[in-house]
Design a protein around this motif. Structure first.
Motif, PDB file in Angstrom:
ATOM      1  N   GLU A  66      10.225   5.347 -14.141  1.00 31.22           N
ATOM      2  CA  GLU A  66       9.214   4.872 -12.882  1.00 31.22           C
ATOM      3  C   GLU A  66       8.561   4.083 -12.786  1.00 31.22           C
ATOM      4  O   GLU A  66       8.023   3.728 -14.035  1.00 31.22           O
ATOM      5  CB  GLU A  66       8.857   5.735 -12.448  1.00 31.22           C
ATOM      6  CG  GLU A  66       9.970   7.330 -12.407  1.00 31.22           C
ATOM      7  CD  GLU A  66      10.304   6.151 -10.503  1.00 31.22           C
ATOM      8  OE1 GLU A  66      10.379   6.278  -9.701  1.00 31.22           O
ATOM      9  OE2 GLU A  66      11.314   7.688 -10.316  1.00 31.22           O
ATOM     10  N   PRO A  67       7.732   3.200 -12.428  1.00 32.16           N
ATOM     11  CA  PRO A  67       8.168   3.287 -10.279  1.00 32.16           C
ATOM     12  C   PRO A  67       9.881   2.331 -10.431  1.00 32.16           C
ATOM     13  O   PRO A  67       9.393   1.002 -11.074  1.00 32.16           O
ATOM     14  CB  PRO A  67       7.226   2.692  -9.664  1.00 32.16           C
ATOM     15  CG  PRO A  67       6.619   1.230 -10.808  1.00 32.16           C
ATOM     16  CD  PRO A  67       6.917   2.016 -11.641  1.00 32.16           C
ATOM     17  N   ASN A  68      10.975   2.527  -9.808  1.00 27.67           N
ATOM     18  CA  ASN A  68      11.668   2.480  -9.518  1.00 27.67           C
ATOM     19  C   ASN A  68      11.968   2.339  -7.750  1.00 27.67           C
ATOM     20  O   ASN A  68      13.829   2.949  -7.477  1.00 27.67           O
ATOM     21  CB  ASN A  68      13.072   2.375 -10.309  1.00 27.67           C
ATOM     22  CG  ASN A  68      13.950   3.878 -10.330  1.00 27.67           C
ATOM     23  OD1 ASN A  68      12.707   4.781  -9.528  1.00 27.67           O
ATOM     24  ND2 ASN A  68      14.367   4.365 -10.871  1.00 27.67           N
ATOM     25  N   ASP A  69      10.401   3.308  -7.315  1.00 26.72           N
ATOM     26  CA  ASP A  69      11.078   2.563  -5.819  1.00 26.72           C
ATOM     27  C   ASP A  69      11.711   1.702  -4.770  1.00 26.72           C
ATOM     28  O   ASP A  69      12.254   2.129  -3.570  1.00 26.72           O
ATOM     29  CB  ASP A  69       9.892   4.094  -5.191  1.00 26.72           C
ATOM     30  CG  ASP A  69       9.459   4.787  -5.520  1.00 26.72           C
ATOM     31  OD1 ASP A  69       9.108   4.708  -7.076  1.00 26.72           O
ATOM     32  OD2 ASP A  69       9.056   5.883  -5.242  1.00 26.72           O
ATOM     33  N   GLN A  70      11.316   0.554  -5.263  1.00 28.41           N
ATOM     34  CA  GLN A  70      11.849  -0.081  -4.327  1.00 28.41           C
ATOM     35  C   GLN A  70      12.517  -1.466  -4.944  1.00 28.41           C
ATOM     36  O   GLN A  70      12.875  -1.031  -6.467  1.00 28.41           O
ATOM     37  CB  GLN A  70      10.875  -1.598  -4.034  1.00 28.41           C
ATOM     38  CG  GLN A  70       9.482  -0.678  -3.316  1.00 28.41           C
ATOM     39  CD  GLN A  70       9.917  -0.064  -2.292  1.00 28.41           C
ATOM     40  OE1 GLN A  70      10.565  -0.864  -1.442  1.00 28.41           O
ATOM     41  NE2 GLN A  70       9.456   0.850  -1.612  1.00 28.41           N
ATOM     42  N   PRO A  71      13.605  -1.960  -4.221  1.00 28.70           N
ATOM     43  CA  PRO A  71      14.794  -2.559  -4.721  1.00 28.70           C
ATOM     44  C   PRO A  71      13.814  -3.641  -6.070  1.00 28.70           C
ATOM     45  O   PRO A  71      15.282  -4.362  -6.955  1.00 28.70           O
ATOM     46  CB  PRO A  71      15.115  -3.971  -3.650  1.00 28.70           C
ATOM     47  CG  PRO A  71      14.843  -2.852  -2.288  1.00 28.70           C
ATOM     48  CD  PRO A  71      13.535  -2.038  -2.906  1.00 28.70           C
ATOM     49  N   ALA A  72      12.829  -4.123  -5.634  1.00 29.99           N
ATOM     50  CA  ALA A  72      12.761  -5.216  -6.354  1.00 29.99           C
ATOM     51  C   ALA A  72      12.937  -5.009  -8.015  1.00 29.99           C
ATOM     52  O   ALA A  72      12.381  -5.162  -9.025  1.00 29.99           O
ATOM     53  CB  ALA A  72      11.083  -6.062  -6.356  1.00 29.99           C
ATOM     54  N   SER A  73      12.305  -3.284  -8.355  1.00 28.83           N
ATOM     55  CA  SER A  73      11.899  -2.529  -9.330  1.00 28.83           C
ATOM     56  C   SER A  73      13.599  -1.496  -9.829  1.00 28.83           C
ATOM     57  O   SER A  73      12.950  -1.071 -10.218  1.00 28.83           O
ATOM     58  CB  SER A  73      10.469  -1.550  -9.107  1.00 28.83           C
ATOM     59  OG  SER A  73      10.803  -0.899  -8.066  1.00 28.83           O
TER      60      SER A  73
END
Length: 399
Positions: free
Chosen positions: A48-55
């Motif tokens: 994490e964080p991988n909540d958003q497409p950029a991450s």
């Protein structure tokens, strides 16, 4: 970012060397004490964080990623799969949760719009038979947050797609599989996975039969986003057949719906496209199965046609400029039992059928000026040809 009355936590953080600031916002006006701890995880989950497409976290063919939805609110995990140029492999993407909570797996485009999703509770989910073009493909995992219930996400290559096989995602008309000028098409469907297929006709306009083998719930001819002709074998294993389709040169779309319970137990099917030759000039033309698609008709015309299934209805539209007596005659093939209905202003005002199956219906009608819809609605289907004729009655002959 995630809290309840007892505890707030950020799980599985993958932090590069450096200094970080942690903020604990005040909740309400009362003073309260708290304890702040940081410690390494004993199990390596996806970072994490991988909540958003950029991450998004990279995932590759044959790789298994272990993750969890561990925040108390709004924890989504995102992954990205890179497909190289020239790749023709089919892939299954599988999500195996360890808990009983809800889970959702989506394939998304670069703008974050869902192309195909599967959801369930306490069971494996899969996006199967995916034919992904070169580039980045986004995966989105969401569902019930539970730090004690990790999941496994994997990408499994399953072989190379043949030219006549459908390719996912094709659940919607906008993502229909382009099959070109194939005489057959093959695929797999379930109750949660419809297939839309685009077939190219290169020959001159003529009649076609489309036959589907397999355990199917529906076979439909689609124009735009609308089904214009359909047959429903209702999962009994009988062939699904659309007959006498008048197809000209160009692309024509079909939809196949299956019966299997989920995406992991799909049913296989085969579509066969059979050219039947030029139609009789006086034959009805499909699709003409409702008032929107009603075929233009003039009193005095002769029409021949077939109603080979009870799903097939033939609808005609005509106009009378003045009141007129009309003699209507429907000669039916053996065993056919057809109800003839008349509507005006979307209201049915007359219906009749022959005294027995296969008999000819002869009736005299007195109709006012206006627009009419004439419906031939089979109660018992038959393979033979019917003949519909009308003629005006001499007004001086009406008693």
């Amino acid at each position: 970012r995630a809290s309840d009355t007892e505890r707030a936590a950020l799980f599985d953080l993958a932090l590069a060397p450096g200094d970080y600031e942690l903020r604990v916002p005040r909740s309400g006006r009362e003073d309260h004490t708290f304890e702040l701890m940081a410690f390494p995880e004993q199990v390596a989950f996806d970072p994490e964080p991988n909540d958003q497409p950029a991450s998004a976290v990279p995932i590759a063919d044959g790789e298994v990623r272990t993750g969890r939805l561990a925040r108390h609110t709004n924890d989504d995990d995102r992954y990205v799969l890179e497909v190289p140029p020239g790749d023709t492999a089919l892939r299954d993407i599988e999500l195996v949760p360890s808990g009983d909570g809800s889970a959702r797996l989506c394939l998304e485009d670069e703008q974050g719009a869902a192309l195909q999703c599967r959801s369930g509770e306490g069971r494996p989910l899969a996006l199967t038979d995916l034919a992904l073009g070169a580039g980045s493909h986004r995966l989105h995992v969401s569902g019930t947050e539970d730090e004690t219930a990790p999941y496994e996400l994997s990408v499994v290559p399953t072989g190379t797609r043949s030219a006549d096989h459908e390719a996912e995602p094709n659940d919607e008309p906008a993502t229909a599989t382009a099959l070109g000028s194939q005489s057959t098409a093959r695929g797999r469907v379930s109750r949660v996975d419809d297939d839309y297929l685009d077939i190219v006709v290169e020959d001159e306009a003529q009649l076609w039969n489309v036959e589907a083998s397999g355990v199917l719930d529906k076979l439909a001819w689609v124009r735009g986003n609308r089904e214009v002709a359909a047959t429903t074998p209702s999962c009994d294993g009988s062939p699904a057949v659309l007959e006498d389709l008048y197809l000209g040169p160009g692309t024509h779309r079909f939809m196949v719906a299956g019966c299997a319970g989920d995406e992991l137990t799909k049913d296989e099917y085969t579509l066969t496209f059979i050219a039947m030759g030029l139609p009789d000039p006086e034959a009805e033309r499909e699709p003409n199965n409702d008032d929107v698609l009603a075929e233009p008709y003039r009193i005095g015309d002769r029409r021949i046609g077939r109603l080979p299934t009870i799903d097939d209805t033939d609808v005609f539209r005509f106009t009378l400029g003045a009141p007129a007596g009309v003699h209507l005659r429907l000669a039916q093939p053996p065993a056919a039992d057809t109800v003839v209905r008349l509507l005006t202003s979307n209201t049915e005002f007359w219906r009749e059928q022959a005294a027995e199956p296969g008999a000819t219906l002869d009736v005299d009608l007195w109709l006012r000026a206006g627009d009419y819809v004439l419906v031939l609605d089979p109660r018992t289907a038959a393979e033979g040809t019917y003949e519909l004729t009308t003629e005006r009655i001499d007004p001086y002959a009406i008693p």
